[in-house]
Design an enzyme around this catalytic site. Structure first.
Site, PDB file in Angstrom:
ATOM      1  N   ARG A  60     -25.575 -31.916  12.719  1.00  0.00           N
ATOM      2  CA  ARG A  60     -26.359 -30.764  13.144  1.00  0.00           C
ATOM      3  C   ARG A  60     -27.381 -31.250  14.146  1.00  0.00           C
ATOM      4  NH1 ARG A  60     -23.048 -27.871  11.575  1.00  0.00           N
ATOM      5  NH2 ARG A  60     -23.172 -26.099  10.144  1.00  0.00           N
TER       6      ARG A  60
ATOM      7  N   HIS B 111     -20.134 -27.740  20.287  1.00  0.00           N
ATOM      8  CA  HIS B 111     -20.103 -27.494  18.847  1.00  0.00           C
ATOM      9  C   HIS B 111     -18.744 -26.926  18.425  1.00  0.00           C
ATOM     10  CE1 HIS B 111     -23.022 -26.788  15.267  1.00  0.00           C
ATOM     11  NE2 HIS B 111     -21.802 -27.075  14.833  1.00  0.00           N
TER      12      HIS B 111
ATOM     13  N   GLU C  61     -28.846 -24.916  21.086  1.00  0.00           N
ATOM     14  CA  GLU C  61     -27.494 -24.501  21.441  1.00  0.00           C
ATOM     15  C   GLU C  61     -27.499 -23.020  21.805  1.00  0.00           C
ATOM     16  OE1 GLU C  61     -24.814 -25.496  18.265  1.00  0.00           O
ATOM     17  OE2 GLU C  61     -25.287 -27.631  18.339  1.00  0.00           O
TER      18      GLU C  61
END
Length: 323
Positions: free
Chosen positions: A236, A284, A265
């Site tokens: 993460r 991601h 993000e």
């Protein structure tokens, strides 16, 4: 045996596909859907849902965490992915949170293996030479005999370990509660990391984002790493200290990094990581493959059967441990 009939709400950007899977397994249940963050609070109130399957499909900013945790009827949140930091903290006395850990473990392991091979074979360097039509004195390096350090030996970490051992690598691992783990040569607690950083040719970050792991891979860690080491981050954003990472990529010791997660993000267009030649940057997506959503919902439908029978749920997440 009493079979419970909870009201179920599917919070996902692919609601009809999810509904079809759940309805196929539980045709007697009332199943509602919601495909937006903004509409979820009203849907929870309107339906009185007891069970919610929820996907963080539009990122963390704006995710309706409060609506879920403050619901007076909700008793179980089934997270469609593996990360639950967007819900933390929660009171497990009031709501149970489960995740879909394992749904993408094999795919993420292939991503990690591909990243290691990309750097050991210098595929980016060969691609640049090809684009310039330049014949070089080519050289490749095996990963056999190299050492991989895995931070977090959950299902993803173990899937990577299995593949790494098959490739002839030495595998070191750290986990919150050390115990012998298949395909891992040495298992240590997090406190052993200062002695482990210098041993690793590759470092895989696969831990949840918790107060104890935020900034875990920072200035001191990079300073201790072996010159030429490669970092792979599928955890993460926030576990790796990005300014410290950039410095380590620019001035050493890192040879390169494969990064699938970031503190912000989408990654801002002016972020320096975009322009770094020794970085493989992906949006991601290491867990995103054809069929992952269906597998996640199917796991939920199986767990829902347990919930209805009053059996113990799979993949219950401890809010303190993050898994």
């Amino acid at each position: 045996m009493t079979i419970r009939s909870p009201i179920v709400l599917l919070h996902t950007d692919a609601p009809e596909a999810a509904r079809a899977i759940v309805a196929g397994a539980h045709p007697d249940l009332t199943v509602h859907t919601c495909d937006s963050y903004a509409d979820l609070p009203a849907m929870l109130t309107e339906t009185g849902a007891e069970v919610v399957y929820s996907v963080r499909f539009a990122g963390t900013p704006g995710f309706p965490r409060a609506a879920l945790l403050d619901s007076g009827t909700l008793r179980w949140i089934s997270v469609g992915g593996s990360g639950t930091d967007h819900l933390a903290p929660w009171d497990p006395e009031w709501v149970t949170v489960t995740n879909a850990a394992g749904a993408a473990a094999d795919m993420m392991a292939e991503y990690a293996l591909g990243a290691m091979l990309a750097f050991s074979l210098d595929l980016r360097g060969f691609a640049r030479a090809q684009a310039e039509r330049r014949w070089t004195a080519g050289r490749v390096t095996p990963i056999e005999g190299r050492t991989l350090l895995i931070l977090g030996l959950g299902q993803t970490g173990q899937a990577v370990a299995r593949r790494a051992r098959a490739m002839g690598m030495t595998v070191l691992g750290v986990r919150a509660r050390p115990q012998p783990t298949n395909h891992v040569d040495e298992v240590h607690g997090m406190e052993a990391l200062p002695a482990l950083w210098p041993r690793a040719d590759f470092v895989l970050v696969s831990v949840p984002l918790l107060p104890s792991t935020r900034g875990l891979v920072g200035t001191d860690a990079f300073a201790a790493m072996k010159p030429g080491a490669v970092l792979i981050d599928v955890s993460r954003g926030g576990v790796c200290d990005e300014p410290a990472l950039i410095a380590a990529l620019q001035d050493g010791p890192l040879k390169g990094a494969a990064l699938d997660v970031f503190a912000t993000e989408p990654l801002p267009a002016d972020h320096p990581l975009w322009a770094m030649d020794n970085v493989i940057l992906t949006p991601h997506c290491s867990s995103v493959y054809d069929g992952w959503a269906e597998k996640s919902v199917a796991m939920f439908a199986e767990n829902l059967d347990r919930y209805r029978r009053g059996a113990a749920l799979h993949n219950i997440v401890d809010p303190e441990r993050g898994y």
